[in-house]
Design a protein around this motif. Structure first.
Motif, PDB file in Angstrom:
ATOM      1  N   VAL A 108     -88.320   5.377 -49.835  1.00 35.45           N
ATOM      2  CA  VAL A 108     -89.058   5.425 -48.590  1.00 35.45           C
ATOM      3  C   VAL A 108     -90.534   5.555 -48.890  1.00 35.45           C
ATOM      4  O   VAL A 108     -90.935   5.973 -49.966  1.00 35.45           O
ATOM      5  CB  VAL A 108     -88.605   6.619 -47.705  1.00 35.45           C
ATOM      6  N   THR A 109     -91.356   5.203 -47.915  1.00 33.69           N
ATOM      7  CA  THR A 109     -92.784   5.339 -48.082  1.00 33.69           C
ATOM      8  C   THR A 109     -93.412   5.911 -46.846  1.00 33.69           C
ATOM      9  O   THR A 109     -92.935   5.729 -45.743  1.00 33.69           O
ATOM     10  CB  THR A 109     -93.446   3.986 -48.378  1.00 33.69           C
ATOM     11  N   LYS A 110     -94.466   6.636 -47.038  1.00 35.50           N
ATOM     12  CA  LYS A 110     -95.320   7.100 -45.941  1.00 35.50           C
ATOM     13  C   LYS A 110     -96.739   7.090 -46.499  1.00 35.50           C
ATOM     14  O   LYS A 110     -97.151   8.019 -47.169  1.00 35.50           O
ATOM     15  CB  LYS A 110     -94.920   8.493 -45.494  1.00 35.50           C
ATOM     16  N   ASP A 153     -96.293   8.012 -39.362  1.00 36.45           N
ATOM     17  CA  ASP A 153     -96.256   9.467 -39.481  1.00 36.45           C
ATOM     18  C   ASP A 153     -94.854   9.957 -39.827  1.00 36.45           C
ATOM     19  O   ASP A 153     -94.538  11.118 -39.654  1.00 36.45           O
ATOM     20  CB  ASP A 153     -96.722  10.121 -38.173  1.00 36.45           C
ATOM     21  N   ARG A 154     -94.000   9.047 -40.321  1.00 41.86           N
ATOM     22  CA  ARG A 154     -92.631   9.404 -40.673  1.00 41.86           C
ATOM     23  C   ARG A 154     -92.186   8.477 -41.800  1.00 41.86           C
ATOM     24  O   ARG A 154     -92.731   7.396 -41.979  1.00 41.86           O
ATOM     25  CB  ARG A 154     -91.719   9.237 -39.457  1.00 41.86           C
ATOM     26  N   PRO A 155     -91.197   8.896 -42.598  1.00 38.93           N
ATOM     27  CA  PRO A 155     -90.726   8.016 -43.673  1.00 38.93           C
ATOM     28  C   PRO A 155     -90.045   6.775 -43.120  1.00 38.93           C
ATOM     29  O   PRO A 155     -89.392   6.811 -42.078  1.00 38.93           O
ATOM     30  CB  PRO A 155     -89.734   8.896 -44.442  1.00 38.93           C
ATOM     31  N   THR A 156     -90.217   5.665 -43.814  1.00 37.06           N
ATOM     32  CA  THR A 156     -89.644   4.388 -43.402  1.00 37.06           C
ATOM     33  C   THR A 156     -88.977   3.728 -44.607  1.00 37.06           C
ATOM     34  O   THR A 156     -89.287   4.038 -45.766  1.00 37.06           O
ATOM     35  CB  THR A 156     -90.714   3.447 -42.843  1.00 37.06           C
ATOM     36  N   THR A 157     -88.072   2.793 -44.317  1.00 33.53           N
ATOM     37  CA  THR A 157     -87.420   2.057 -45.384  1.00 33.53           C
ATOM     38  C   THR A 157     -86.952   0.718 -44.847  1.00 33.53           C
ATOM     39  O   THR A 157     -87.116   0.405 -43.663  1.00 33.53           O
ATOM     40  CB  THR A 157     -86.237   2.860 -45.968  1.00 33.53           C
ATOM     41  N   SER A 158     -86.378  -0.098 -45.723  1.00 33.32           N
ATOM     42  CA  SER A 158     -85.838  -1.403 -45.364  1.00 33.32           C
ATOM     43  C   SER A 158     -84.556  -1.621 -46.145  1.00 33.32           C
ATOM     44  O   SER A 158     -84.289  -0.941 -47.138  1.00 33.32           O
ATOM     45  CB  SER A 158     -86.844  -2.510 -45.688  1.00 33.32           C
ATOM     46  N   ASN A 208     -85.890  -3.381 -40.110  1.00 28.56           N
ATOM     47  CA  ASN A 208     -86.631  -3.633 -41.343  1.00 28.56           C
ATOM     48  C   ASN A 208     -85.666  -4.213 -42.381  1.00 28.56           C
ATOM     49  O   ASN A 208     -85.044  -3.478 -43.146  1.00 28.56           O
ATOM     50  CB  ASN A 208     -87.248  -2.340 -41.870  1.00 28.56           C
ATOM     51  N   LEU A 209     -85.546  -5.534 -42.371  1.00 29.18           N
ATOM     52  CA  LEU A 209     -84.668  -6.192 -43.341  1.00 29.18           C
ATOM     53  C   LEU A 209     -85.358  -6.361 -44.692  1.00 29.18           C
ATOM     54  O   LEU A 209     -84.808  -5.973 -45.727  1.00 29.18           O
ATOM     55  CB  LEU A 209     -84.240  -7.567 -42.818  1.00 29.18           C
ATOM     56  N   ALA A 210     -86.549  -6.941 -44.676  1.00 26.31           N
ATOM     57  CA  ALA A 210     -87.237  -7.277 -45.922  1.00 26.31           C
ATOM     58  C   ALA A 210     -88.452  -6.401 -46.208  1.00 26.31           C
ATOM     59  O   ALA A 210     -88.874  -6.297 -47.367  1.00 26.31           O
ATOM     60  CB  ALA A 210     -87.675  -8.746 -45.885  1.00 26.31           C
ATOM     61  N   HIS A 211     -89.040  -5.800 -45.171  1.00 21.70           N
ATOM     62  CA  HIS A 211     -90.281  -5.044 -45.336  1.00 21.70           C
ATOM     63  C   HIS A 211     -90.197  -3.755 -44.509  1.00 21.70           C
ATOM     64  O   HIS A 211     -89.423  -3.665 -43.563  1.00 21.70           O
ATOM     65  CB  HIS A 211     -91.489  -5.845 -44.842  1.00 21.70           C
ATOM     66  N   HIS A 212     -91.036  -2.777 -44.866  1.00 22.61           N
ATOM     67  CA  HIS A 212     -91.192  -1.597 -44.020  1.00 22.61           C
ATOM     68  C   HIS A 212     -92.634  -1.121 -44.098  1.00 22.61           C
ATOM     69  O   HIS A 212     -93.301  -1.278 -45.120  1.00 22.61           O
ATOM     70  CB  HIS A 212     -90.224  -0.477 -44.415  1.00 22.61           C
ATOM     71  N   PRO A 213     -93.155  -0.579 -42.999  1.00 20.55           N
ATOM     72  CA  PRO A 213     -94.559  -0.151 -42.966  1.00 20.55           C
ATOM     73  C   PRO A 213     -94.779   1.067 -43.855  1.00 20.55           C
ATOM     74  O   PRO A 213     -93.866   1.841 -44.121  1.00 20.55           O
ATOM     75  CB  PRO A 213     -94.794   0.177 -41.497  1.00 20.55           C
ATOM     76  N   ILE A 271     -81.877   5.541 -43.092  1.00 17.30           N
ATOM     77  CA  ILE A 271     -81.226   5.575 -44.391  1.00 17.30           C
ATOM     78  C   ILE A 271     -81.873   6.695 -45.186  1.00 17.30           C
ATOM     79  O   ILE A 271     -83.079   6.691 -45.405  1.00 17.30           O
ATOM     80  CB  ILE A 271     -81.351   4.243 -45.157  1.00 17.30           C
ATOM     81  N   ASP A 272     -81.054   7.662 -45.604  1.00 16.63           N
ATOM     82  CA  ASP A 272     -81.575   8.835 -46.309  1.00 16.63           C
ATOM     83  C   ASP A 272     -82.752   9.462 -45.562  1.00 16.63           C
ATOM     84  O   ASP A 272     -83.739   9.871 -46.164  1.00 16.63           O
ATOM     85  CB  ASP A 272     -81.980   8.477 -47.737  1.00 16.63           C
ATOM     86  N   GLY A 273     -82.668   9.502 -44.235  1.00 18.73           N
ATOM     87  CA  GLY A 273     -83.684  10.144 -43.421  1.00 18.73           C
ATOM     88  C   GLY A 273     -84.893   9.282 -43.115  1.00 18.73           C
ATOM     89  O   GLY A 273     -85.814   9.740 -42.432  1.00 18.73           O
ATOM     90  N   ALA A 274     -84.917   8.035 -43.585  1.00 20.75           N
ATOM     91  CA  ALA A 274     -86.069   7.153 -43.371  1.00 20.75           C
ATOM     92  C   ALA A 274     -85.727   6.093 -42.324  1.00 20.75           C
ATOM     93  O   ALA A 274     -84.639   5.523 -42.328  1.00 20.75           O
ATOM     94  CB  ALA A 274     -86.477   6.478 -44.682  1.00 20.75           C
TER      95      ALA A 274
END
Length: 253
Positions: free
Chosen positions: A86-88, A154-159, A145-150, A121-124
């Motif tokens: 995940v990224t933030k 202000d929260r964790p994200t994933t794809s 978010n299939l191929a990309h995530h921002p 996924i895992d909190g993201a």
């Protein structure tokens, strides 16, 4: 919405390769690079239908089932604080190791639904759902978010791609549309009971710590204690009382 007002029938789906002004709940900007899924569908509310707002639960369980069709190794249950994908922004999140640019999804990656309508996924955050209504028309917008995530939220994200799962938008939509139609039919014929049951089954476990931000700027912290019969969130507070939320932003603690 313009097509709905012009008389378009229920069951219409629109998909965009990208969006120039994508938005999420409360008017938030929704980043829309090519490769992700951006779709809207139209539901015509009929007399005797459950509350229109509960279509968010229908969309969530349909998205959950569709994701699992393409990623069967994703588990249900409490998100794990382990090697995260995940990224933030550019900095690691508290409690998470530094994010990896690419990862391989496997046994242990946790897919869960968070109220009111996110898949994690895992909190993201993996998906978003937005409902808008005009008359009997409800337009349900969904982003995955299939191929990309921002990387600037202000929260964790994933794809899915970050978990080693390659999915193209068009076949994902074909699967999603079929699944959504089935759950919509059950919503109409059986009411909210089976939708609520599946939602709770796929949500993070009871007792998960949540922080809810209310519309007036307040914050309520508590433990997840299910949904009421109308689909509202129930939090168990520190003093043992139950707090019912009908609207607000919710975060995992």
């Amino acid at each position: 919405m313009a097509l709905a007002q012009a008389g378009a029938a229920e069951g219409l789906w629109l998909r965009a390769d990208g969006q120039t002004a994508g938005r999420g709940r409360q008017g938030r900007a929704w980043e829309s690079p090519v490769g992700n899924l951006y779709v809207s569908t139209l539901v015509r509310v009929r007399a005797g239908d459950p509350q229109a707002a509960t279509l968010a639960l229908v969309a969530a369980v349909a998205l959950d089932e569709a994701v699992r069709m393409f990623a069967p190794n994703l588990d249900s249950g409490l998100p794990r604080r382990r090697e995260s994908r995940v990224t933030k922004g550019s900095a690691p999140l508290p409690g998470f190791p530094p994010a990896r640019e690419h990862g391989v999804g496997g046994e242990g990656d946790c897919l869960s639904i968070k109220w009111p309508n996110d898949l994690l996924i895992d909190g993201a955050k993996l998906t978003g759902i937005l409902l808008e209504r005009s008359g009997d028309a409800v337009v349900i917008g969904m982003g995955v978010n299939l191929a990309h995530h921002p990387e600037t939220l202000d929260r964790p994200t994933t794809s899915l791609a970050a978990h080693g799962i390659a999915v193209q938008p068009a076949p994902f939509l074909d699967t999603l549309a079929e699944i959504f139609a089935r759950w919509l039919s059950r919503w109409r014929s059986e009411g909210l009971v089976p939708i609520r049951a599946r939602w709770i089954e796929r949500a993070h476990p009871r007792g998960t710590a949540l922080s809810a931000r209310t519309g007036d700027g307040g914050v309520v912290d508590g433990l997840f204690d299910g949904l009421d019969e109308q689909g509202a969130l129930i939090l168990r507070l520190a003093d043992g009382t139950r707090h019912v939320m009908h609207a607000g932003d919710v975060f995992l603690i």
